[in-house]
Design a protein around this motif. Structure first.
Motif, short mmCIF file in Angstrom:
data_model
loop_
_atom_site.label_atom_id
_atom_site.label_comp_id
_atom_site.label_asym_id
_atom_site.label_seq_id
_atom_site.Cartn_x
_atom_site.Cartn_y
_atom_site.Cartn_z
N MET A 55 53.68 -27.52 7.34
CA MET A 55 52.62 -28.30 7.99
C MET A 55 51.73 -28.99 6.96
O MET A 55 51.28 -30.11 7.19
N ALA B 56 56.00 -32.57 10.88
CA ALA B 56 55.01 -31.77 11.60
C ALA B 56 55.64 -31.08 12.81
O ALA B 56 55.34 -29.92 13.10
N ALA B 57 56.52 -31.79 13.51
CA ALA B 57 57.15 -31.21 14.69
C ALA B 57 58.10 -30.07 14.31
O ALA B 57 58.26 -29.12 15.08
N LEU B 58 58.71 -30.16 13.14
CA LEU B 58 59.70 -29.16 12.73
C LEU B 58 59.17 -28.16 11.71
O LEU B 58 59.94 -27.36 11.18
N ASP C 285 51.23 -20.28 16.05
CA ASP C 285 52.59 -20.58 15.58
C ASP C 285 52.72 -20.52 14.06
O ASP C 285 53.77 -20.12 13.54
N VAL D 91 46.83 -38.73 15.13
CA VAL D 91 47.32 -37.78 14.13
C VAL D 91 46.18 -36.93 13.59
O VAL D 91 46.33 -35.74 13.32
N SER E 210 55.63 -37.28 11.08
CA SER E 210 55.60 -36.73 12.44
C SER E 210 56.76 -35.78 12.67
O SER E 210 56.60 -34.72 13.29
N ALA E 211 57.93 -36.14 12.17
CA ALA E 211 59.10 -35.25 12.30
C ALA E 211 58.88 -33.97 11.51
O ALA E 211 59.21 -32.88 11.99
N LEU F 78 48.58 -24.03 17.24
CA LEU F 78 48.98 -24.16 15.84
C LEU F 78 48.62 -22.90 15.05
O LEU F 78 49.41 -22.44 14.22
N ALA G 76 53.59 -32.00 5.91
CA ALA G 76 53.53 -32.99 6.98
C ALA G 76 52.18 -33.70 7.00
O ALA G 76 52.11 -34.93 7.17
#
Length: 96
Positions: free
Chosen positions: A80, A71-73, A18, A4, A68-69, A15, A83
């Motif tokens: 972020m 961060a992914a979403l 995005d 992580v 983690s979810a 990153l 997250a």
């Protein structure tokens, strides 16, 4: 915890693109992980003493899954950041 902590550095170019951040902004954003990690160590240590290893470690693992979810979403920089803070809290018992 190691994965992580290092994944944002490995995927920095993706990153940054995005999330619309510069390299400095991404570095500041990922600095929230160790800050949350350090701040959560004291209450996690108290919880380990009071409730035991098994329930606390299962709770921390659940927090890591949520982080983690998130961060992914994450739709943007604030998502972020959230997250990273949640992941820092969830991973805070790893070194105890």
């Amino acid at each position: 915890s190691n994965a992580v902590r290092t994944l944002p550095a490995v995927a920095a170019d993706v990153l940054s693109r995005d999330l619309g951040l510069s390299a400095d902004g991404l570095a500041a954003l990922t600095g929230a992980f160790p800050a949350a990690f350090a701040l959560a160590m004291v209450p996690v240590g108290v919880a380990l003493d009071r409730f035991g290893v098994r329930p606390v470690s299962l709770s921390l693992l659940s927090i890591c899954v949520v982080g983690s979810a998130l961060a992914a979403l994450a739709p943007g920089a604030w998502g972020m950041l959230l997250a990273q803070v949640v992941l820092g809290v969830g991973c805070s018992g790893m070194l105890m």
